[in-house]
Motif scaffolding. Structure first.
Motif, short mmCIF file in Angstrom:
data_model
loop_
_atom_site.label_atom_id
_atom_site.label_comp_id
_atom_site.label_asym_id
_atom_site.label_seq_id
_atom_site.Cartn_x
_atom_site.Cartn_y
_atom_site.Cartn_z
N PHE A 199 -59.65 -12.29 10.45
CA PHE A 199 -60.21 -13.83 10.15
C PHE A 199 -60.82 -14.08 11.63
CE2 PHE A 199 -60.15 -18.36 10.60
CZ PHE A 199 -60.90 -18.55 9.59
N GLU A 200 -60.22 -13.62 12.81
CA GLU A 200 -60.54 -13.74 14.30
C GLU A 200 -62.04 -13.19 14.24
OE1 GLU A 200 -59.52 -16.01 16.30
OE2 GLU A 200 -57.81 -16.54 15.23
N GLU A 201 -62.10 -12.03 13.84
CA GLU A 201 -63.44 -11.42 14.02
C GLU A 201 -64.53 -12.39 13.25
OE1 GLU A 201 -63.61 -7.33 12.83
OE2 GLU A 201 -61.70 -6.92 13.98
N VAL A 245 -71.84 -15.08 5.20
CA VAL A 245 -70.87 -15.28 4.09
C VAL A 245 -71.14 -14.45 2.73
CG1 VAL A 245 -69.67 -17.05 2.42
CG2 VAL A 245 -70.21 -17.51 4.84
N ILE A 246 -72.55 -14.74 2.74
CA ILE A 246 -73.17 -13.71 1.48
C ILE A 246 -72.98 -12.40 1.61
CG2 ILE A 246 -75.28 -13.16 0.19
CD1 ILE A 246 -76.19 -16.10 0.44
N GLU A 247 -73.17 -11.93 2.79
CA GLU A 247 -72.86 -10.51 3.28
C GLU A 247 -71.53 -10.07 3.05
OE1 GLU A 247 -75.42 -8.12 3.58
OE2 GLU A 247 -76.80 -9.79 2.92
N LEU A 248 -70.69 -11.12 3.68
CA LEU A 248 -69.36 -10.46 3.30
C LEU A 248 -68.77 -10.42 1.79
CD1 LEU A 248 -67.73 -13.20 5.54
CD2 LEU A 248 -67.69 -10.64 6.16
N GLY A 249 -69.40 -11.05 1.00
CA GLY A 249 -69.21 -11.15 -0.48
C GLY A 249 -69.83 -9.79 -1.06
N LYS A 250 -70.91 -9.68 -0.50
CA LYS A 250 -71.48 -8.30 -1.16
C LYS A 250 -70.82 -7.07 -0.78
CE LYS A 250 -76.49 -9.98 -1.21
NZ LYS A 250 -77.89 -9.77 -0.95
N ILE A 269 -64.36 -15.68 -0.95
CA ILE A 269 -62.94 -14.79 -1.15
C ILE A 269 -62.74 -13.80 -0.10
CG2 ILE A 269 -61.90 -13.26 -2.77
CD1 ILE A 269 -63.40 -14.83 -5.13
N ALA A 270 -63.88 -13.42 0.40
CA ALA A 270 -63.73 -12.34 1.45
C ALA A 270 -63.04 -12.99 2.74
CB ALA A 270 -65.06 -11.76 1.82
N ILE A 271 -63.45 -14.25 2.94
CA ILE A 271 -62.97 -15.10 4.03
C ILE A 271 -61.52 -15.11 3.98
CG2 ILE A 271 -63.08 -17.18 5.49
CD1 ILE A 271 -66.12 -17.03 4.98
N LEU A 272 -61.05 -15.69 2.81
CA LEU A 272 -59.74 -15.78 2.35
C LEU A 272 -59.03 -14.74 2.45
CD1 LEU A 272 -60.04 -18.62 -0.39
CD2 LEU A 272 -59.39 -19.17 1.93
#
Length: 142
Positions: free
Chosen positions: A6-8, A26-31, A84-87
């Motif tokens: 999360f810090e990253e 955020v979209i890239e994290l989801g993909k 979701i990826a952030i969580l």
């Protein structure tokens, strides 16, 4: 109490100049997040209270408060997959007891998400956090 993952994300958000760039991130994290198998997209894993379809599948090892918490998640909306990826970055690898101590709203506030998400998306994030906390509390009480 944020994880290294999360810090990253928080550091990346600090580096990005504007919300458009953060939104794309955020979209890239989801993909980048693996999709859930359709076989586990069932009512038991569905998160109620989200405008989009959201599923969270717990992957918790051990018993009680010291159980290691992890989950997989998916959504039919790519931005929600990113959330979701952030969580996942916020909670994965913590013990069930630690999950319950995380002030998710404060941590997500560091990213500015609270200011830039629609009220529907914010409600959905709160529903996902609630589901994660419920799963951790169930295991911590076991």
């Amino acid at each position: 109490m944020a994880t290294e993952a999360f810090e990253e994300i928080a550091e990346t958000f600090d580096f990005l100049d504007d919300w458009e760039e953060r939104y794309r991130h955020v979209i890239e994290l989801g993909k980048a997040m693996p999709a859930l198998d359709d076989a586990v997209k069932v009512p038991a894993t569905k998160v109620e209270g989200c405008a989009s379809q959201v599923w969270i599948l717990p992957r918790i090892e051990g018993e009680g408060a010291d159980a290691t918490f992890d989950f997989e998640g998916d959504s039919d909306a790519i931005i929600v997959r990113g959330l979701i990826a952030i969580l996942h970055a916020l909670y994965a690898g913590l013990t069930a007891a630690e999950v319950l101590k995380v002030d998710a709203q404060a941590e997500l506030g560091r990213l500015g998400l609270d200011e830039h998400l629609s009220s529907q998306r914010s409600n959905g994030v709160r529903a996902m956090i609630g589901r994660i906390r419920d799963l951790a509390a169930e295991r911590a009480a076991a």
